[in-house]
Design a protein around this motif. Sequence first.
Motif, PDB file in Angstrom:
ATOM      1  N   GLN A  14       0.744  -1.164  -0.087  1.00 10.61           N
ATOM      2  CA  GLN A  14      -0.131  -0.012   0.171  1.00 10.61           C
ATOM      3  C   GLN A  14       0.778   1.412  -0.017  1.00 10.61           C
ATOM      4  N   ALA A  15       2.063   1.231   1.021  1.00  9.82           N
ATOM      5  CA  ALA A  15       2.937   2.422   0.734  1.00  9.82           C
ATOM      6  C   ALA A  15       3.818   2.523  -0.197  1.00  9.82           C
ATOM      7  N   ALA A  16       3.955   1.229  -1.037  1.00  8.18           N
ATOM      8  CA  ALA A  16       4.915   1.187  -2.112  1.00  8.18           C
ATOM      9  C   ALA A  16       6.370   1.622  -1.745  1.00  8.18           C
ATOM     10  N   GLY A  17       6.748   0.938  -0.730  1.00  8.69           N
ATOM     11  CA  GLY A  17       8.169   1.106   0.164  1.00  8.69           C
ATOM     12  C   GLY A  17       8.100   0.370   1.360  1.00  8.69           C
ATOM     13  N   LEU A  18       9.198   0.723   2.142  1.00  8.68           N
ATOM     14  CA  LEU A  18       9.632  -0.069   3.413  1.00  8.68           C
ATOM     15  C   LEU A  18       9.215   1.085   4.429  1.00  8.68           C
ATOM     16  N   ALA A  19       8.310   1.780   4.581  1.00 13.39           N
ATOM     17  CA  ALA A  19       8.163   2.922   5.448  1.00 13.39           C
ATOM     18  C   ALA A  19       7.317   2.455   6.500  1.00 13.39           C
ATOM     19  N   ALA A  20       6.293   1.535   6.600  1.00  9.66           N
ATOM     20  CA  ALA A  20       5.268   1.036   7.466  1.00  9.66           C
ATOM     21  C   ALA A  20       6.207   0.620   8.550  1.00  9.66           C
ATOM     22  N   PRO A  53      11.936  -6.873  -1.676  1.00 10.27           N
ATOM     23  CA  PRO A  53      12.871  -7.676  -0.813  1.00 10.27           C
ATOM     24  C   PRO A  53      14.020  -6.729  -0.673  1.00 10.27           C
ATOM     25  N   LEU A  54      15.181  -7.008   0.260  1.00 12.32           N
ATOM     26  CA  LEU A  54      16.278  -6.298   0.621  1.00 12.32           C
ATOM     27  C   LEU A  54      17.500  -7.430   0.121  1.00 12.32           C
ATOM     28  N   ALA A  55      18.486  -6.591  -0.181  1.00 10.14           N
ATOM     29  CA  ALA A  55      19.492  -7.364  -0.903  1.00 10.14           C
ATOM     30  C   ALA A  55      20.508  -7.550   0.490  1.00 10.14           C
ATOM     31  N   VAL A 155      24.581   0.186   7.183  1.00 11.38           N
ATOM     32  CA  VAL A 155      23.756  -1.188   6.690  1.00 11.38           C
ATOM     33  C   VAL A 155      22.359  -0.899   7.135  1.00 11.38           C
ATOM     34  N   LEU A 156      22.017  -0.627   8.352  1.00 11.76           N
ATOM     35  CA  LEU A 156      20.745  -0.508   8.832  1.00 11.76           C
ATOM     36  C   LEU A 156      19.871   0.387   8.265  1.00 11.76           C
ATOM     37  N   GLU A 157      20.432   1.503   7.904  1.00  9.36           N
ATOM     38  CA  GLU A 157      19.610   2.200   6.955  1.00  9.36           C
ATOM     39  C   GLU A 157      19.514   1.908   5.563  1.00  9.36           C
ATOM     40  N   GLY A 158      20.316   1.145   5.010  1.00  8.64           N
ATOM     41  CA  GLY A 158      19.990   0.395   3.789  1.00  8.64           C
ATOM     42  C   GLY A 158      18.912  -0.489   3.970  1.00  8.64           C
ATOM     43  N   LEU A 159      18.715  -1.254   4.916  1.00  3.29           N
ATOM     44  CA  LEU A 159      17.882  -2.019   5.224  1.00  3.29           C
ATOM     45  C   LEU A 159      16.576  -1.552   5.711  1.00  3.29           C
ATOM     46  N   GLN A 160      16.434  -0.082   5.883  1.00  4.95           N
ATOM     47  CA  GLN A 160      15.408   0.356   6.256  1.00  4.95           C
ATOM     48  C   GLN A 160      14.877   0.174   7.604  1.00  4.95           C
ATOM     49  N   LEU A 191      18.168 -12.422  -1.868  1.00  2.00           N
ATOM     50  CA  LEU A 191      17.371 -11.369  -1.241  1.00  2.00           C
ATOM     51  C   LEU A 191      16.459 -11.823   0.112  1.00  2.00           C
ATOM     52  N   CYS A 192      16.225 -10.944   0.801  1.00  5.31           N
ATOM     53  CA  CYS A 192      15.572 -11.113   2.081  1.00  5.31           C
ATOM     54  C   CYS A 192      14.011 -10.736   1.928  1.00  5.31           C
TER      55      CYS A 192
END
Length: 222
Positions: A14-20, A53-55, A155-160, A191-192
């Motif tokens: 719904q959010a089209a991203g990993l912000a939720a 997914p997350l790399a 690294v954590l920022e890249g993984l949101q 991928l995660c």
Amino acid sequence: MRTDVGVTRRRVLQAAGLAATLGTAGVVGCSNTEGSDADDDNLGFAGIVLGYPLARPVAEFVDTAGERYNVSERTAGQLTLMLFGYTSCPDVCPVHLSVISNALEKVSGPAGKPTVIMVGCDTARDTPEVLRTYLDKRNEDFVGLTADATVIDDVLEGLQLPPIVIEPPAEDGSYVVGHPSQILAYTPDDLCHILYPFGVRAADWLQDLPRLQTFDWPVTTR
């Protein structure tokens, strides 16, 4: 411990991203339920399936032998469980590691066993030697990694996921380290697609690990 990030597949879409975000460090994992995977946001897994997914991280860590360790290169093509924590953690980290270790004792054959990585986020205390001793009490095959605080936060920022927070010390000098409580599961496609929150049981891992090795992820998780 402060609130951390968890992401549901539906909210990600719904959010089209990993912000939720949802939950706290004490969030209990969802158990597998009966019924069709198509009707289950988490596809019958005990974890939380992501919409995107997350790399694998490409940053250079240092392992407990003092050698450079690039997660993306060293674990390529392998089922890998990765968590960020600290060796003085009173609850989340030791429980996660003990539950996984107990589950792996019942997994037959090396092909079914994932690489398990813990990144020590308390950079002042989690030396390679301390981390190795800590992990050996749970499972000698577990990989321990360290890095500068800036590397870990990048690294954590890249993984949101939220950054590490060192809380003010108590009178006795002890302090709490705020860190994400989820375990990232990197599947053989590198991928995660899924995060496992605190509270997942050994029985859930036993059921999920074989599926994670071979699962054909739908387009909405790629």
